[in-house]
Motif scaffolding. Sequence first.
Motif, mmCIF file in Angstrom:
data_model
loop_
_atom_site.group_PDB
_atom_site.id
_atom_site.type_symbol
_atom_site.label_atom_id
_atom_site.label_comp_id
_atom_site.label_asym_id
_atom_site.label_seq_id
_atom_site.Cartn_x
_atom_site.Cartn_y
_atom_site.Cartn_z
ATOM 1 N N ASP A 54 8.447 4.220 -7.190
ATOM 2 C CA ASP A 54 8.839 4.171 -5.786
ATOM 3 C C ASP A 54 7.775 3.378 -5.025
ATOM 4 O O ASP A 54 6.605 3.766 -5.025
ATOM 5 C CB ASP A 54 8.936 5.605 -5.258
ATOM 6 N N PHE A 55 8.174 2.259 -4.421
ATOM 7 C CA PHE A 55 7.266 1.428 -3.630
ATOM 8 C C PHE A 55 7.779 1.410 -2.194
ATOM 9 O O PHE A 55 8.955 1.139 -1.966
ATOM 10 C CB PHE A 55 7.233 0.002 -4.168
ATOM 11 N N LYS A 56 6.890 1.689 -1.235
ATOM 12 C CA LYS A 56 7.316 1.763 0.153
ATOM 13 C C LYS A 56 6.309 1.061 1.040
ATOM 14 O O LYS A 56 5.104 1.266 0.904
ATOM 15 C CB LYS A 56 7.449 3.223 0.578
ATOM 16 N N ALA A 57 6.826 0.246 1.977
ATOM 17 C CA ALA A 57 5.984 -0.458 2.942
ATOM 18 C C ALA A 57 6.494 -0.157 4.342
ATOM 19 O O ALA A 57 7.631 -0.498 4.679
ATOM 20 C CB ALA A 57 6.007 -1.953 2.681
ATOM 21 N N ASN A 58 5.676 0.519 5.150
ATOM 22 C CA ASN A 58 6.014 0.770 6.550
ATOM 23 C C ASN A 58 5.617 -0.437 7.383
ATOM 24 O O ASN A 58 4.583 -1.055 7.152
ATOM 25 C CB ASN A 58 5.285 2.010 7.060
ATOM 26 N N PHE A 59 6.433 -0.756 8.390
ATOM 27 C CA PHE A 59 6.171 -1.914 9.247
ATOM 28 C C PHE A 59 5.240 -1.583 10.405
ATOM 29 O O PHE A 59 4.577 -2.470 10.945
ATOM 30 C CB PHE A 59 7.478 -2.497 9.780
ATOM 31 N N THR A 60 5.188 -0.297 10.819
ATOM 32 C CA THR A 60 4.304 0.141 11.901
ATOM 33 C C THR A 60 3.664 1.458 11.493
ATOM 34 O O THR A 60 4.059 2.074 10.501
ATOM 35 C CB THR A 60 5.081 0.339 13.224
ATOM 36 N N SER A 61 2.704 1.925 12.290
ATOM 37 C CA SER A 61 2.057 3.203 11.982
ATOM 38 C C SER A 61 2.329 4.248 13.063
ATOM 39 O O SER A 61 1.660 5.263 13.111
ATOM 40 C CB SER A 61 0.543 3.004 11.815
ATOM 41 N N GLY A 62 3.319 4.017 13.916
ATOM 42 C CA GLY A 62 3.628 4.942 15.009
ATOM 43 C C GLY A 62 4.424 6.149 14.560
ATOM 44 O O GLY A 62 4.710 6.338 13.379
#
Length: 152
Positions: A54-62
């Motif tokens: 499972d690979f996950k990339a969030n675009f923001t940290s809010g």
Amino acid sequence: GISMINGYRFNDYFYMGVGIGFAYSNALNAVSIKENGSKSEYRTGAYLIPLFADFKANFTSGKISPFFLLNAGYTFDAAQHLQDAPGVMVEPALGVDFKFSGKKALYALVGFNLQHGEYTFIRNIGTTTSDWEVNNKSEMFKAVSIRVGFKF
């Protein structure tokens, strides 16, 4: 189906883990087309066990954070005693995390699931029942996946 993923969050933007699941599928195992053009599908219940990275990339940290997710792995069929596995699975997805206190979050995602599968294609090519064309087919089955989950 249901799955559990365990992994490591490197920072606010990148996560990597390993998942395992359990699912039931009304799997296609044969298609028969008669000379008159009538078509019959034959299905069998399959108890699937996907094992995946499972690979996950969030675009923001809010508090509300969109993300891209990629699951890739292999699916086993428990009903066949893990001998004849459906095979490779890949699922890219887009979603949103709704963060609460600490590491707790609710998420929702929409993905495109590709799952390898095999079935038998039978076609009547003549006027008698002995005139059958039988082919084993192997292809990637496609499905839209919609999930909601809780992280802690």
